[in-house]
Design a protein around this motif. Structure first.
Motif, PDB file in Angstrom:
ATOM      1  N   ASP A 161       0.821  -1.210   0.000  1.00 26.10           N
ATOM      2  CA  ASP A 161       0.000   0.000   0.000  1.00 26.10           C
ATOM      3  C   ASP A 161       0.855   1.261   0.000  1.00 26.10           C
ATOM      4  O   ASP A 161       0.451   2.286  -0.543  1.00 26.10           O
ATOM      5  CB  ASP A 161      -0.939   0.019   1.207  1.00 26.10           C
ATOM      6  N   LYS A 162       2.025   1.199   0.600  1.00 26.56           N
ATOM      7  CA  LYS A 162       2.920   2.360   0.705  1.00 26.56           C
ATOM      8  C   LYS A 162       4.107   2.281  -0.261  1.00 26.56           C
ATOM      9  O   LYS A 162       5.096   2.989  -0.080  1.00 26.56           O
ATOM     10  CB  LYS A 162       3.456   2.471   2.134  1.00 26.56           C
ATOM     11  N   ARG A 163       4.021   1.430  -1.269  1.00 31.66           N
ATOM     12  CA  ARG A 163       5.163   1.201  -2.167  1.00 31.66           C
ATOM     13  C   ARG A 163       5.633   2.464  -2.880  1.00 31.66           C
ATOM     14  O   ARG A 163       6.799   2.567  -3.240  1.00 31.66           O
ATOM     15  CB  ARG A 163       4.834   0.114  -3.178  1.00 31.66           C
ATOM     16  N   LYS A 164       4.759   3.436  -3.071  1.00 35.11           N
ATOM     17  CA  LYS A 164       5.157   4.676  -3.747  1.00 35.11           C
ATOM     18  C   LYS A 164       5.892   5.614  -2.806  1.00 35.11           C
ATOM     19  O   LYS A 164       6.608   6.500  -3.253  1.00 35.11           O
ATOM     20  CB  LYS A 164       3.930   5.360  -4.340  1.00 35.11           C
ATOM     21  N   VAL A 165       5.739   5.393  -1.509  1.00 30.71           N
ATOM     22  CA  VAL A 165       6.375   6.252  -0.504  1.00 30.71           C
ATOM     23  C   VAL A 165       7.649   5.611   0.048  1.00 30.71           C
ATOM     24  O   VAL A 165       8.652   6.285   0.267  1.00 30.71           O
ATOM     25  CB  VAL A 165       5.383   6.542   0.654  1.00 30.71           C
ATOM     26  N   VAL A 166       7.605   4.295   0.260  1.00 29.25           N
ATOM     27  CA  VAL A 166       8.732   3.575   0.853  1.00 29.25           C
ATOM     28  C   VAL A 166       9.631   3.064  -0.265  1.00 29.25           C
ATOM     29  O   VAL A 166       9.199   2.296  -1.126  1.00 29.25           O
ATOM     30  CB  VAL A 166       8.237   2.390   1.718  1.00 29.25           C
ATOM     31  N   GLY A 167      10.882   3.463  -0.232  1.00 29.46           N
ATOM     32  CA  GLY A 167      11.842   3.006  -1.234  1.00 29.46           C
ATOM     33  C   GLY A 167      12.383   1.628  -0.903  1.00 29.46           C
ATOM     34  O   GLY A 167      12.254   1.136   0.226  1.00 29.46           O
ATOM     35  N   PHE A 168      12.995   1.008  -1.877  1.00 25.97           N
ATOM     36  CA  PHE A 168      13.557  -0.331  -1.698  1.00 25.97           C
ATOM     37  C   PHE A 168      14.596  -0.348  -0.585  1.00 25.97           C
ATOM     38  O   PHE A 168      14.684  -1.305   0.182  1.00 25.97           O
ATOM     39  CB  PHE A 168      14.170  -0.824  -3.016  1.00 25.97           C
ATOM     40  N   ASP A 169      15.375   0.734  -0.475  1.00 24.86           N
ATOM     41  CA  ASP A 169      16.434   0.789   0.536  1.00 24.86           C
ATOM     42  C   ASP A 169      15.881   0.881   1.966  1.00 24.86           C
ATOM     43  O   ASP A 169      16.569   0.536   2.920  1.00 24.86           O
ATOM     44  CB  ASP A 169      17.379   1.960   0.265  1.00 24.86           C
ATOM     45  N   LYS A 170      14.657   1.309   2.138  1.00 26.30           N
ATOM     46  CA  LYS A 170      14.032   1.422   3.464  1.00 26.30           C
ATOM     47  C   LYS A 170      13.019   0.313   3.730  1.00 26.30           C
ATOM     48  O   LYS A 170      12.393   0.281   4.792  1.00 26.30           O
ATOM     49  CB  LYS A 170      13.311   2.771   3.599  1.00 26.30           C
ATOM     50  N   ALA A 171      12.855  -0.599   2.801  1.00 29.41           N
ATOM     51  CA  ALA A 171      11.810  -1.619   2.907  1.00 29.41           C
ATOM     52  C   ALA A 171      12.033  -2.563   4.080  1.00 29.41           C
ATOM     53  O   ALA A 171      11.077  -2.929   4.779  1.00 29.41           O
ATOM     54  CB  ALA A 171      11.709  -2.407   1.606  1.00 29.41           C
ATOM     55  N   LYS A 172      13.266  -2.974   4.329  1.00 28.35           N
ATOM     56  CA  LYS A 172      13.535  -3.917   5.417  1.00 28.35           C
ATOM     57  C   LYS A 172      13.131  -3.315   6.760  1.00 28.35           C
ATOM     58  O   LYS A 172      12.443  -3.956   7.560  1.00 28.35           O
ATOM     59  CB  LYS A 172      15.011  -4.313   5.431  1.00 28.35           C
ATOM     60  N   THR A 173      13.550  -2.093   6.999  1.00 31.39           N
ATOM     61  CA  THR A 173      13.203  -1.429   8.249  1.00 31.39           C
ATOM     62  C   THR A 173      11.697  -1.236   8.346  1.00 31.39           C
ATOM     63  O   THR A 173      11.111  -1.437   9.410  1.00 31.39           O
ATOM     64  CB  THR A 173      13.921  -0.074   8.358  1.00 31.39           C
ATOM     65  N   TYR A 174      11.050  -0.889   7.235  1.00 33.06           N
ATOM     66  CA  TYR A 174       9.605  -0.711   7.238  1.00 33.06           C
ATOM     67  C   TYR A 174       8.898  -2.018   7.587  1.00 33.06           C
ATOM     68  O   TYR A 174       7.970  -2.026   8.398  1.00 33.06           O
ATOM     69  CB  TYR A 174       9.123  -0.187   5.879  1.00 33.06           C
ATOM     70  N   ILE A 175       9.328  -3.118   7.000  1.00 33.46           N
ATOM     71  CA  ILE A 175       8.705  -4.425   7.257  1.00 33.46           C
ATOM     72  C   ILE A 175       8.837  -4.797   8.723  1.00 33.46           C
ATOM     73  O   ILE A 175       7.866  -5.186   9.381  1.00 33.46           O
ATOM     74  CB  ILE A 175       9.330  -5.520   6.358  1.00 33.46           C
ATOM     75  N   PHE A 176      10.043  -4.697   9.269  1.00 37.02           N
ATOM     76  CA  PHE A 176      10.255  -5.092  10.659  1.00 37.02           C
ATOM     77  C   PHE A 176       9.547  -4.144  11.628  1.00 37.02           C
ATOM     78  O   PHE A 176       9.011  -4.589  12.643  1.00 37.02           O
ATOM     79  CB  PHE A 176      11.748  -5.196  10.974  1.00 37.02           C
ATOM     80  N   THR A 177       9.525  -2.861  11.325  1.00 38.85           N
ATOM     81  CA  THR A 177       8.822  -1.911  12.173  1.00 38.85           C
ATOM     82  C   THR A 177       7.330  -2.192  12.178  1.00 38.85           C
ATOM     83  O   THR A 177       6.691  -2.246  13.236  1.00 38.85           O
ATOM     84  CB  THR A 177       9.077  -0.468  11.698  1.00 38.85           C
ATOM     85  N   THR A 178       6.776  -2.399  11.003  1.00 42.15           N
ATOM     86  CA  THR A 178       5.346  -2.690  10.893  1.00 42.15           C
ATOM     87  C   THR A 178       5.006  -4.002  11.586  1.00 42.15           C
ATOM     88  O   THR A 178       4.032  -4.083  12.339  1.00 42.15           O
ATOM     89  CB  THR A 178       4.930  -2.743   9.407  1.00 42.15           C
ATOM     90  N   ALA A 179       5.822  -5.022  11.359  1.00 41.47           N
ATOM     91  CA  ALA A 179       5.582  -6.320  11.996  1.00 41.47           C
ATOM     92  C   ALA A 179       5.670  -6.198  13.509  1.00 41.47           C
ATOM     93  O   ALA A 179       4.852  -6.783  14.237  1.00 41.47           O
ATOM     94  CB  ALA A 179       6.581  -7.355  11.480  1.00 41.47           C
ATOM     95  N   TYR A 180       6.632  -5.444  13.987  1.00 37.29           N
ATOM     96  CA  TYR A 180       6.785  -5.245  15.430  1.00 37.29           C
ATOM     97  C   TYR A 180       5.539  -4.587  16.022  1.00 37.29           C
ATOM     98  O   TYR A 180       5.004  -5.040  17.031  1.00 37.29           O
ATOM     99  CB  TYR A 180       8.028  -4.403  15.718  1.00 37.29           C
TER     100      TYR A 180
END
Length: 161
Positions: free
Chosen positions: A44-63
């Protein structure tokens, strides 16, 4: 983020996020649901979250999803360990991994989270702080306390092996 980059994120980070959540909540289905919802939110946020920040976004969201699930289910849990002496190991474990998993369950949730992110997933103190909304110094303190608690719980390796 392109579709190709998103698919690469799934390939790279899904297993790590799943292991991280599973170590904390010990429920396969719920862990899978949390990881799946994390990737849905990334999509849903793919246009805002870049590939380089995806790992942190995934773990933050999962947390954060995991915290929500734990809070929601907190009233439904039965705490059968209240009278046990947590400093004694006499469970007949045959595997070091089982001992470590049992030891991880004895420390507070935030300490377990930071220790898993640091030692299992290899995040830096700053990245852990970003994921958990803690300062770097708070992360270091929680990791130190978690390691001391784990060391005290497990005792010397001679007793374990």
């Amino acid at each position: 983020m392109t579709i190709k980059e998103y698919n690469k994120c799934v390939d790279l980070y899904a297993d790590g996020a799943y292991r991280f959540i599973l170590k904390n909540i010990r429920d396969n289905d719920t862990a899978k649901d949390i990881v799946q919802e994390s990737f849905v939110r990334l999509w849903d946020k793919r246009k805002v979250v870049g590939f380089d920040k995806a790992k942190t976004y995934i773990f933050t969201t999962a947390y954060h999803l995991m915290i929500d699930v734990l809070r929601k289910n907190k009233n439904h849990r039965e705490y059968g360990r209240g009278d046990e002496n947590l400093m004694t190991i006499n469970n007949g474990f045959s595997d070091l991994q089982e001992i470590l998993d049992e030891a991880l369950q004895t420390i507070p949730e935030i300490q377990r989270t930071v220790i898993l992110l640091r030692d299992y997933e290899g995040y830096s103190y700053k990245e852990i702080g970003d994921i958990t909304n803690l300062s770097e110094s708070q992360v270091k303190v929680y990791i130190y306390r978690a390691r001391m608690s784990l060391k005290q719980y497990i005792g010397s390796l001679d007793r374990v092996i």
